[in-house]
Design a protein around this motif. Structure first.
Motif, PDB file in Angstrom:
ATOM      1  N   GLY A  38      28.331   6.558 -43.599  1.00 47.27           N
ATOM      2  CA  GLY A  38      29.273   6.914 -44.659  1.00 47.27           C
ATOM      3  C   GLY A  38      30.546   7.552 -44.146  1.00 47.27           C
ATOM      4  N   LEU A  39      30.442   8.325 -43.087  1.00 46.07           N
ATOM      5  CA  LEU A  39      31.620   8.977 -42.506  1.00 46.07           C
ATOM      6  C   LEU A  39      32.269   8.142 -41.403  1.00 46.07           C
ATOM      7  CD1 LEU A  39      30.357  12.679 -42.227  1.00 46.07           C
ATOM      8  CD2 LEU A  39      31.870  11.691 -43.962  1.00 46.07           C
ATOM      9  N   ALA A  40      31.687   6.965 -41.128  1.00 46.99           N
ATOM     10  CA  ALA A  40      32.185   6.065 -40.071  1.00 46.99           C
ATOM     11  C   ALA A  40      32.289   6.789 -38.730  1.00 46.99           C
ATOM     12  CB  ALA A  40      33.525   5.455 -40.473  1.00 46.99           C
ATOM     13  N   VAL A  41      31.212   7.491 -38.373  1.00 49.45           N
ATOM     14  CA  VAL A  41      31.194   8.222 -37.097  1.00 49.45           C
ATOM     15  C   VAL A  41      30.820   7.237 -35.984  1.00 49.45           C
ATOM     16  CG1 VAL A  41      30.118  10.089 -35.799  1.00 49.45           C
ATOM     17  CG2 VAL A  41      30.532  10.352 -38.244  1.00 49.45           C
ATOM     18  N   PRO A  42      31.677   7.083 -34.993  1.00 49.38           N
ATOM     19  CA  PRO A  42      31.353   6.185 -33.880  1.00 49.38           C
ATOM     20  C   PRO A  42      30.121   6.686 -33.126  1.00 49.38           C
ATOM     21  CG  PRO A  42      33.670   6.857 -33.806  1.00 49.38           C
ATOM     22  CD  PRO A  42      32.997   7.693 -34.849  1.00 49.38           C
ATOM     23  N   PRO A  43      29.268   5.773 -32.674  1.00 47.42           N
ATOM     24  CA  PRO A  43      28.064   6.191 -31.944  1.00 47.42           C
ATOM     25  C   PRO A  43      28.353   7.136 -30.776  1.00 47.42           C
ATOM     26  CG  PRO A  43      27.907   3.873 -32.486  1.00 47.42           C
ATOM     27  CD  PRO A  43      29.289   4.320 -32.883  1.00 47.42           C
ATOM     28  N   ALA A  44      29.482   6.966 -30.113  1.00 54.44           N
ATOM     29  CA  ALA A  44      29.814   7.820 -28.966  1.00 54.44           C
ATOM     30  C   ALA A  44      30.070   9.270 -29.371  1.00 54.44           C
ATOM     31  CB  ALA A  44      31.042   7.261 -28.247  1.00 54.44           C
ATOM     32  N   ASP A  45      30.414   9.511 -30.629  1.00 53.37           N
ATOM     33  CA  ASP A  45      30.727  10.871 -31.097  1.00 53.37           C
ATOM     34  C   ASP A  45      29.536  11.584 -31.743  1.00 53.37           C
ATOM     35  OD1 ASP A  45      33.279  10.277 -30.297  1.00 53.37           O
ATOM     36  OD2 ASP A  45      34.082  10.021 -32.324  1.00 53.37           O
ATOM     37  N   ARG A  46      28.467  10.872 -31.962  1.00 54.49           N
ATOM     38  CA  ARG A  46      27.355  11.429 -32.753  1.00 54.49           C
ATOM     39  C   ARG A  46      26.646  12.588 -32.077  1.00 54.49           C
ATOM     40  NH1 ARG A  46      25.119   5.766 -35.412  1.00 54.49           N
ATOM     41  NH2 ARG A  46      27.091   5.357 -36.490  1.00 54.49           N
ATOM     42  N   ALA A  47      26.463  12.551 -30.782  1.00 52.72           N
ATOM     43  CA  ALA A  47      25.763  13.646 -30.091  1.00 52.72           C
ATOM     44  C   ALA A  47      26.540  14.951 -30.214  1.00 52.72           C
ATOM     45  CB  ALA A  47      25.531  13.285 -28.628  1.00 52.72           C
ATOM     46  N   ALA A  48      27.841  14.901 -30.041  1.00 47.77           N
ATOM     47  CA  ALA A  48      28.659  16.115 -30.138  1.00 47.77           C
ATOM     48  C   ALA A  48      28.667  16.641 -31.572  1.00 47.77           C
ATOM     49  CB  ALA A  48      30.083  15.829 -29.678  1.00 47.77           C
ATOM     50  N   ARG A  49      28.756  15.753 -32.532  1.00 49.12           N
ATOM     51  CA  ARG A  49      28.760  16.199 -33.930  1.00 49.12           C
ATOM     52  C   ARG A  49      27.402  16.757 -34.337  1.00 49.12           C
ATOM     53  NH1 ARG A  49      32.614  12.506 -37.520  1.00 49.12           N
ATOM     54  NH2 ARG A  49      34.162  12.078 -35.935  1.00 49.12           N
ATOM     55  N   PHE A  50      26.341  16.154 -33.811  1.00 50.81           N
ATOM     56  CA  PHE A  50      25.007  16.673 -34.113  1.00 50.81           C
ATOM     57  C   PHE A  50      24.845  18.076 -33.531  1.00 50.81           C
ATOM     58  CE2 PHE A  50      20.321  16.776 -33.240  1.00 50.81           C
ATOM     59  CZ  PHE A  50      19.929  16.908 -34.563  1.00 50.81           C
ATOM     60  N   ALA A  51      25.342  18.299 -32.338  1.00 54.00           N
ATOM     61  CA  ALA A  51      25.278  19.636 -31.730  1.00 54.00           C
ATOM     62  C   ALA A  51      26.053  20.643 -32.578  1.00 54.00           C
ATOM     63  CB  ALA A  51      25.824  19.597 -30.307  1.00 54.00           C
ATOM     64  N   SER A  52      27.212  20.248 -33.073  1.00 59.82           N
ATOM     65  CA  SER A  52      27.998  21.132 -33.938  1.00 59.82           C
ATOM     66  C   SER A  52      27.264  21.421 -35.244  1.00 59.82           C
ATOM     67  CB  SER A  52      29.354  20.498 -34.256  1.00 59.82           C
ATOM     68  OG  SER A  52      30.103  20.331 -33.093  1.00 59.82           O
ATOM     69  N   LEU A  53      26.647  20.394 -35.806  1.00 60.17           N
ATOM     70  CA  LEU A  53      25.888  20.567 -37.047  1.00 60.17           C
ATOM     71  C   LEU A  53      24.736  21.546 -36.840  1.00 60.17           C
ATOM     72  CD1 LEU A  53      25.290  19.658 -39.989  1.00 60.17           C
ATOM     73  CD2 LEU A  53      23.801  17.913 -38.987  1.00 60.17           C
TER      74      LEU A  53
END
Length: 120
Positions: A87-102
């Motif tokens: 839904g947020l169109a998060v590129p797979p390469a960015d998901r680990a960093a965003r998950f850590a922030s979450l």
């Protein structure tokens, strides 16, 4: 409750509510506390740095996904993340960093919640 011609019931007045609470056996002090005007708390404005906007957007999107149980709030439901990523169109390469922030936001929120004696 009064229903007439498919209208909403008439709003109860403060005195109607007080009488109902008295009839239920609540102590007067508790009734007064429940019916006291709510004081709005001022929200301190903050500046969001552009590099934190993706994490903030993810955090705000996940706010409806708290898991609760007998011990209270336990954390966010990560099972919905694939739909959120899409839904947020998060590129797979960015998901680990965003998950850590979450997870960091979640940990701080849980700590603050339980410091204040929160419960589900």
């Amino acid at each position: 409750m009064r229903w007439q011609f498919r209208r909403q019931p008439a709003a109860a007045t403060k005195s109607d509510n007080a009488e109902a609470l008295r009839a239920a056996g609540l102590p007067e002090a508790q009734i007064q506390a429940m019916l006291a005007p709510q004081v709005e708390t001022a929200t301190t404005p903050f500046e969001l740095w552009p590099e934190n906007e993706p994490a903030w957007t993810l955090w705000q999107t996940m706010q409806t996904q708290w898991r609760t149980g007998p011990a209270g709030i336990t954390g966010l439901d990560y099972a919905v993340l694939p739909a959120v990523w899409e839904g947020l169109a998060v590129p797979p390469a960015d998901r680990a960093a965003r998950f850590a922030s979450l997870r960091l936001c979640e940990a701080v929120a849980l700590e603050a919640f339980y410091e204040k004696g929160g419960s589900p």
